[in-house]
Motif scaffolding. Structure first.
Motif, mmCIF file in Angstrom:
data_model
loop_
_atom_site.group_PDB
_atom_site.id
_atom_site.type_symbol
_atom_site.label_atom_id
_atom_site.label_comp_id
_atom_site.label_asym_id
_atom_site.label_seq_id
_atom_site.Cartn_x
_atom_site.Cartn_y
_atom_site.Cartn_z
ATOM 1 N N ALA A 39 0.830 -1.209 0.000
ATOM 2 C CA ALA A 39 0.000 0.000 0.000
ATOM 3 C C ALA A 39 0.865 1.259 0.000
ATOM 4 C CB ALA A 39 -0.937 -0.004 1.198
ATOM 5 N N PRO A 87 -6.333 -0.163 3.525
ATOM 6 C CA PRO A 87 -5.862 -0.410 2.165
ATOM 7 C C PRO A 87 -6.994 -0.857 1.248
ATOM 8 C CG PRO A 87 -5.415 -2.318 3.520
ATOM 9 C CD PRO A 87 -6.027 -1.278 4.441
ATOM 10 N N HIS A 109 -1.737 3.085 -1.970
ATOM 11 C CA HIS A 109 -2.641 4.038 -1.330
ATOM 12 C C HIS A 109 -2.307 5.452 -1.784
ATOM 13 C CE1 HIS A 109 -5.308 5.763 1.654
ATOM 14 N NE2 HIS A 109 -5.659 4.550 2.030
ATOM 15 N N VAL A 114 1.138 4.563 5.192
ATOM 16 C CA VAL A 114 0.221 3.559 5.713
ATOM 17 C C VAL A 114 0.963 2.773 6.789
ATOM 18 C CG1 VAL A 114 -1.181 1.541 5.126
ATOM 19 C CG2 VAL A 114 -0.957 3.426 3.490
ATOM 20 N N ARG A 143 2.058 11.878 -0.260
ATOM 21 C CA ARG A 143 0.686 12.106 0.195
ATOM 22 C C ARG A 143 0.262 13.552 -0.035
ATOM 23 N NH1 ARG A 143 0.987 12.362 5.848
ATOM 24 N NH2 ARG A 143 1.215 14.582 5.501
#
Length: 234
Positions: A39, A87, A109, A114, A143
């Motif tokens: 992920a 996930p 992700h 994560v 992110r």
């Protein structure tokens, strides 16, 4: 989901950062760490990772019988809170004359990092383990590039003085990060906050989540508090 023909091509290939093979039936930690690392997609392949249960390291099948309960156990990682944020994964069984294989297909992700039980798991080539400071920063910055929800946007005009460091370090951090990682932690405060989506490194300020969770006076930055967020999100 991967097809049987694609799986047949994948089996002979050596383990890599997108594939893990195991003959374990119930090693929850191994399963969880593998799913978490896929992920996170540290190498940024932007492709799914595969946990193959019932397969030897050389790609041969181990003669296992996979039942519905085991498939459900693997699927539970999607919703049971051990992996945060949850996930996106699918689980399927492929049957062969010499044994079954359970395949867990994990999508990268869009809001890393994560964590599995508070541990930030990553893979790069044959290396797998906990992310170091540089790797954690890469995931945090990735992110930020894809952030779309209100809570992870930077709360411009705020600073570290506007949040309760004591509340974060003494109450929240021990519950969010595993004890081993905390003992080895040498990251500065901003990096710690950023890894949990409470600080924006690029803008050098707390996120709205950070202000809401630990703010000394969140109404100053978010008039109307939660109602303002609900209005923003429609």
């Amino acid at each position: 989901m991967i097809s049987k023909e694609e799986l047949d091509q994948l089996l002979p290939q050596p383990e890599q950062d997108r594939v893990e093979k195991t003959i374990s039936r119930n090693d929850a930690a191994k399963f969880g760490e593998a799913i978490c690392s896929f992920a996170n997609d540290l190498p940024n392949h932007k492709l799914p990772g595969y946990l193959l249960v019932g397969v030897n390291d050389d790609g041969t099948r181990a003669g296992m019988t996979i039942d519905e309960q085991q498939l459900q156990t693997l699927l539970d990682f999607r919703t049971d809170g051990r992996i945060v944020p949850p996930p996106a994964l699918t689980v399927a069984k492929f049957s062969y004359p010499d044994g079954d294989i359970a395949v867990v297909e994990v999508q990268p992700h869009f809001l890393p990092p994560v964590r599995y039980k508070g541990k930030l798991c990553v893979r790069a080539g044959l290396r797998k383990g906990t992310a170091n400071e540089a790797e954690e920063r890469i995931l945090t910055e990735k992110r930020s590039a894809f952030a779309r929800t209100f809570d992870v946007f930077p709360c411009k005009g705020s600073g570290l003085d506007d949040i309760s460091i004591e509340l974060f370090k003494l109450r929240y951090l021990p519950s969010a990060i595993d004890a081993e990682t905390l003992m080895e932690n040498h990251r500065d405060l901003k990096a710690q906050l950023a890894s949990l989506k409470f600080y924006d490194i690029k803008e050098d300020c707390p996120t709205y989540a950070g202000i809401l969770m630990f703010g000394n006076n969140p109404r100053f930055f978010i008039p109307g508090g939660i109602c303002a967020i609900c209005s923003f999100l429609g």
